[in-house]
Scaffold this active site. Structure first.
Site, PDB file in Angstrom:
ATOM      1  N   CYS A  99       0.828  -1.208   0.000  1.00  0.00           N
ATOM      2  CA  CYS A  99       0.000   0.000   0.000  1.00  0.00           C
ATOM      3  C   CYS A  99       0.863   1.258   0.000  1.00  0.00           C
ATOM      4  O   CYS A  99       0.973   1.967   0.996  1.00  0.00           O
ATOM      5  CB  CYS A  99      -0.959   0.018   1.186  1.00  0.00           C
ATOM      6  SG  CYS A  99      -2.198   1.317   1.072  1.00  0.00           S
ATOM      7  N   CYS A 281      -4.449   2.345  -5.785  1.00  0.00           N
ATOM      8  CA  CYS A 281      -4.082   2.995  -4.529  1.00  0.00           C
ATOM      9  C   CYS A 281      -5.118   4.081  -4.222  1.00  0.00           C
ATOM     10  O   CYS A 281      -5.079   5.155  -4.830  1.00  0.00           O
ATOM     11  CB  CYS A 281      -2.697   3.636  -4.617  1.00  0.00           C
ATOM     12  SG  CYS A 281      -1.335   2.481  -4.775  1.00  0.00           S
TER      13      CYS A 281
END
Length: 354
Positions: A99, A281
């Site tokens: 992430c 994202c």
């Protein structure tokens, strides 16, 4: 964990300690061995707090927190509430991370908190990244640079956190890249420090014949099949796939892996599916605001699901991420029925207009 294990699957509640792909065995932490016909490796990636000098001693106190750790995530809000003035620092390491948007999300949320408390003029918000861009894909890098500029957040490129002195509240960065200051170190005082730790492959993978030179499971980037051992597949953060390590990527990869593995088991001659590097994202920029980055990590090309420009901050994107995707994860992805948004994209953005 037991609640999400498929009924017909046996849960071996032991950590893997060693893999021998030549012998088709996995050795567990208790010393026992499990044989396999086919192996899927989805081990994730390991947080390496020891990779920054002084960080293990400082984190959880001294104003140092990390949203990446369940042990220290609660400290983030607590320590931010204690800030009255000074520097608030947010870091991104040089290693691959899971992430990759999270290191800057918390900077935007902290900025919003400081403004709500009417202390933003007394607090300098600084984002330090070891990378040469705020985001890998130009379209979203431009958007995030604009967000940072509008919030008066200082973005420091090629700055890799190498040491933390908790009692003195100082963070030391090594300057990377090829500029005139490359190789120099700079020490910055802080009142609050959010650290994204370096990350690394798990040792049981790195030490095995499955690993490439970087320690990740060496798979074909399209089929997800191991480059040497044909009965081994990998997906997610532990794999060598050259794309951002996200849950969205793993979901798209799972469809390809499932198809190709089942075809091999059945001896089918159907053509292999290929993974195109899709990842996403969701970049939270504030309460009810979000930039929804979707792209191929292979080509750097945006692959946006919706017809509007997802590089802009949208309340819809926030709602989707905060309220819809958690339900998709628990009720669909963990059951193997969510393979990413490609089918939705054909309806919601059929011409790839943006």
């Amino acid at each position: 964990m037991a609640d999400v294990i498929p009924p017909k699957a046996e849960w071996i509640n032991q950590a893997a300690a060693q893999v021998d792909p030549a012998a088709n065995t996995v050795t567990l932490a208790d010393g026992s061995t499990v044989a396999y016909d086919y192996l899927v490796v989805a081990a994730g990636i390991e947080l390496n707090f020891a990779g920054v000098k002084g960080l293990e001693a400082a984190i959880g106190k001294n104003g140092v927190a990390s949203n990446y750790s369940p042990q220290y995530v609660q400290n983030t809000y607590e320590f931010l509430q204690n800030v009255r003035q000074g520097n608030a620092l947010f870091t991104m390491p040089a290693t691959p991370v899971k992430c990759a948007g999270a290191p800057q999300k918390i900077a935007y949320l902290a900025d919003e908190l400081f403004r709500a408390k009417d202390i933003r003029n007394q607090v300098d918000v600084n984002y330090y990244t070891a990378l040469g861009k705020i985001f890998a894909i130009d379209k979203y890098a431009d958007a995030m640079n604009a967000v940072a500029k509008s919030r008066d957040i200082s973005v420091n490129l090629f700055h890799d956190l190498v040491a933390v002195d908790g009692p003195a509240k100082q963070a030391t960065f090594k300057i990377l890249g090829s500029g005139p200051r490359a190789g120099e170190s700079v020490t910055v005082p802080y009142e609050f420090l959010h650290v994204t730790p370096p990350m690394k492959p798990y040792d049981f993978i790195k030490r095995s014949a499955l690993a490439n030179a970087a320690g990740f499971v060496d798979v074909n980037q399209y089929t997800l099949q191991h480059s040497k051992f044909s009965n081994v597949y990998a997906l997610g953060d532990c794999s060598s796939l050259p794309t951002s390590k996200t849950a969205a990527a793993a979901a798209a990869q799972s469809r390809v892996l499932k198809h190709n593995l089942l075809a091999q088991i059945k001896g089918s001659s159907v053509p292999a599916l290929e993974y195109d590097g899709y990842t996403s994202c969701p970049l939270v920029t504030g309460k009810h605001k979000l930039v929804l980055a979707e792209f191929s990590g292979y080509t750097g090309t945006p692959q946006e699901t919706f017809f509007f420009n997802q590089a802009n901050e949208h309340a819809f994107s926030y709602w989707l991420t905060a309220d819809v995707l958690p339900a998709v994860y628990w009720n669909s992805m963990l059951k193997g029925t969510w393979n990413g948004p490609s089918a939705i994209r054909k309806v919601a953005n059929p011409t790839s207009a943006n």
